[in-house]
Write an enzyme that holds these catalytic residues in place. Structure first.
Site, PDB file in Angstrom:
ATOM      1  N   LYS A 139     -11.046   4.860  29.734  1.00 44.52           N
ATOM      2  CA  LYS A 139     -11.238   5.844  30.909  1.00 44.52           C
ATOM      3  C   LYS A 139     -10.172   6.716  31.003  1.00 44.52           C
ATOM      4  O   LYS A 139     -10.269   8.072  31.462  1.00 44.52           O
ATOM      5  CB  LYS A 139     -10.925   4.901  31.990  1.00 44.52           C
ATOM      6  CG  LYS A 139      -9.751   4.105  32.093  1.00 44.52           C
ATOM      7  CD  LYS A 139      -9.703   3.172  33.187  1.00 44.52           C
ATOM      8  CE  LYS A 139      -8.132   2.738  33.390  1.00 44.52           C
ATOM      9  NZ  LYS A 139      -8.097   1.596  34.407  1.00 44.52           N
ATOM     10  N   GLY A 140      -9.140   6.634  30.108  1.00 41.62           N
ATOM     11  CA  GLY A 140      -8.302   7.625  29.707  1.00 41.62           C
ATOM     12  C   GLY A 140      -7.215   8.182  31.115  1.00 41.62           C
ATOM     13  O   GLY A 140      -6.880   7.193  31.922  1.00 41.62           O
TER      14      GLY A 140
END
Length: 258
Positions: A139-140
């Protein structure tokens, strides 16, 4: 407002600025701190005395409340006469280009002809995985995908409270190219002690064959990498793309996408 033409401390005329709050150039600053004094007039008086000794004058206490026992949290607002010489400001400049994910993958594929192996962890007693998760997890962070998104990276997130010997052993087993360590707990410079312990352990166990060592956290000084014995230090706000681009610049022979 910047004052043009004022001489810097060590050089020719430069740009000198001062803080402002209500009016440009008024020197207004806001400072928060805790004093070991019970809430009340005595605590606020002590805060004003401290502010004046720091060069904040006139100063006013704009917030004050007890935080348990004989401690008071205070916020002081006031004016300073200090100036900032912008020409004397030294910052760590990024020495490599920012690459898109496709460019990172292309560079690794062309330069290494195998996947680049990355391990990540929080070491010691640090259980705050938000930072390492933001860099590694799919998801970063800040609109960017984490390193797990990159096809040419083999990523393992070991999570929280990983001991240094365990991390060294895992890096050796996995033949890690890079080890990323996040440190959020900074009380009494725990992040600095832990990082030096990490660097010493890898140096002793693997010598020159050790993986690239990268540390990050909100209280690190990015200029301290050599002093801490690591290859790179990232501060707050670092994005996955910055880390991926650095790994390419440091580990891939071509250093650019094919």
């Amino acid at each position: 407002m910047p004052e043009q033409g004022r001489r810097g401390h060590d050089g020719p005329p430069g740009t000198v600025i001062r803080p402002y709050g209500d009016t440009t150039g008024d020197g207004m600053v806001q400072l928060s701190f805790t004093l070991p004094v019970s809430p009340g007039p005595r605590a606020e008086g002590a805060a004003l005395q401290l502010a004046q000794k720091m060069g904040i004058e006139p100063a006013m206490v704009v917030h004050s409340h007890g935080i348990g026992g004989d401690f008071t949290f205070l916020v002081v607002y006031g004016s300073v006469r200090h100036l900032v010489d912008l020409d004397a400001v030294q910052v760590e400049e990024r020495a490599y280009p920012l690459l898109a994910p496709a460019e990172v993958n292309g560079a690794i594929r062309a330069g290494l002809r195998r996947k680049l192996v990355v391990l990540g962890a929080c070491i010691g007693t640090d259980a705050h995985t938000v930072g390492i998760d933001a860099i590694l997890n799919l998801k970063g962070f800040a609109g960017e995908k984490g390193l797990e998104y990159y096809r040419e990276l083999s990523v393992a997130n070991l999570g929280a409270q990983v001991s240094v010997p365990e991390l060294v052993a895992r890096a050796r087993t996995e033949r890690a190219d890079a080890v990323l360590v996040s440190q959020v707990v900074t009380q009494k410079d725990a992040h600095l002690r832990n990082t030096r312990e990490l660097a010493a352990a890898f140096r002793e166990a693997m010598g020159e064959a050790r993986p690239l060592l990268v540390v990050g956290g909100p209280r690190f000084d990015q200029a301290m990498a050599a002093d801490l014995g690591v290859d790179k230090v990232f501060g707050r706000g670092t994005t996955p793309g910055e880390v991926a681009s650095y790994l390419v610049s440091a580990l891939v022979p071509t250093g650019a996408a094919a």
